[in-house]
Design a protein around this motif. Structure first.
Motif, short mmCIF file in Angstrom:
data_model
loop_
_atom_site.label_atom_id
_atom_site.label_comp_id
_atom_site.label_asym_id
_atom_site.label_seq_id
_atom_site.Cartn_x
_atom_site.Cartn_y
_atom_site.Cartn_z
N UNK A 126 51.24 20.98 28.52
CA UNK A 126 52.44 21.80 28.40
C UNK A 126 53.03 21.68 27.00
N UNK A 127 53.05 20.46 26.46
CA UNK A 127 53.59 20.25 25.12
C UNK A 127 52.76 20.99 24.07
N UNK A 128 51.45 20.98 24.24
CA UNK A 128 50.56 21.68 23.30
C UNK A 128 50.78 23.18 23.40
N UNK A 129 50.90 23.71 24.62
CA UNK A 129 51.11 25.15 24.80
C UNK A 129 52.46 25.58 24.22
N UNK A 130 53.48 24.74 24.39
CA UNK A 130 54.80 25.05 23.84
C UNK A 130 54.72 25.14 22.32
#
Length: 86
Positions: free
Chosen positions: A30-34
């Motif tokens: 999720x952090x990477x996608x954000x």
């Protein structure tokens, strides 16, 4: 189903560990996608903050044994390149 008590315990423990690992994996993904969304939008200041958070989550996943350290290094390198290319 297992008949031996220790096997029953292992099944229960494996379920718990799998759920924990899945949550940790989801957190770093999720952090990477954000971060990637912020890069696509062109928001450099927010992307820098999101990059630090993504790196932190990747390092945490490595320390917990969720992903291999080389995979995390490769992802961090690629994310940093994306930020530099903005």
């Amino acid at each position: 189903m297992p008949n031996i008590k220790s096997a029953v315990e292992r099944v229960r423990l494996t379920k718990t560990e799998t759920a924990y690992n899945r949550a940790q994996r989801s957190t770093y993904r999720t952090a990477v996608k954000k971060f990637e969304k912020l890069v696509a939008d062109g928001n450099k200041e927010a992307a820098e903050t999101a990059l630090l958070q993504a790196i932190r989550n990747l390092d945490r996943a490595v320390s917990k044994g969720i992903i291999h350290k080389n995979k995390a290094a490769r992802k961090k390198s690629r994310l940093t390149k994306q930020l530099a290319a903005m």
